[in-house]
Design an enzyme around this catalytic site. Sequence first.
Site, PDB file in Angstrom:
ATOM      1  CD  GLU A 131      -2.751  -1.285  -0.053  1.00  0.00           C
ATOM      2  OE1 GLU A 131      -2.975  -0.256  -0.711  1.00  0.00           O
ATOM      3  OE2 GLU A 131      -3.181  -2.411  -0.386  1.00  0.00           O
ATOM      4  CG  HIS A 134      -1.000   1.114  -4.499  1.00  0.00           C
ATOM      5  ND1 HIS A 134      -0.924   0.963  -5.866  1.00  0.00           N
ATOM      6  CD2 HIS A 134      -1.549  -0.037  -4.015  1.00  0.00           C
ATOM      7  CE1 HIS A 134      -1.409  -0.226  -6.197  1.00  0.00           C
ATOM      8  NE2 HIS A 134      -1.790  -0.842  -5.103  1.00  0.00           N
TER       9      HIS A 134
END
EC number: 3.4.24.-
Length: 309
Positions: A131, A134
Amino acid sequence: MSYFKTAILLAGMTALFMGVGYLIGGSSGALIALAVAAATNVFAYWNSDKMVLSMYGAQQVDARSAPDLVRMVADLAGNAQLPMPKVYIMDNPQPNAFATGRNPENAAVAVTTGLMQSLSREELAGVIAHELAHVKNRDTLLMTITATIAGAISMLAQFGMFFGGGNRDGENNNGGLGIIGSILMMILAPFAAMLVQMAISRSREYAADDLGARICGQPAWLASALAKIENAAHQVPNYEAERAPATAHMFIINPLTGQGMDNLFATHPSTQNRIAALQQLAAKLGIRPPQPAAAPARRGLWGGRGPWG
């Protein structure tokens, strides 16, 4: 490059908005849709992250309420050379996670209670590193804007189903399609929005897997986590995601339990292919998979600091 992709995405979504507006009300409908799209784009840029977090009932935690989770995120954010993101927990039994925010300075990482309960500490580190990848790649702006506008396109198409079929005299509105055309529009407009989502989704996940494995230092952690989450996602429903399928592409693994659009129309690449890519990365970097520890019974997620700290 991320700003260019964002501009292309916004242009594509705006064009879809205008197209649906034209089919509902002709040229005047297109102009109204353009105004609505502009307002939606502005809103999505500044507020879509808050809206998505609220949609999933995510609660922000800090070093006092979830010290081990926050410490892990801080350690991995330091590895990634990122500002410390906000950390959220979603009370949801399905193991899953997503990141959101318009830039690294305004980013958030959200994990479910199911994720924290079902993964080892190392696997959880792999997911959080994914994450954060990202965030570092600035994918989160694309993800949240896409979710917001795709949902708005679906709502506009449904609005057209009820009000775009014709006037009181039974004649079509200027530029309208009639009842059959309205039904087709209600189906095809969300489908077109989904295609725009998929245009960036698959390659984005592979890139985040690659960078996330480098951030946490062990591709096998993320590979193991992906296998567990994939298995659970088909068994444990995520009712919030089922009600808002336009947000499904934000999660590390597709949270929808349906099997009907698996392969060609999936928002995520095959988990098996992602795991294979991580195994290839480990071989390329000369990293051997960690050996099972002959340790006492499972200590839970938070036993000791990992090698990323």
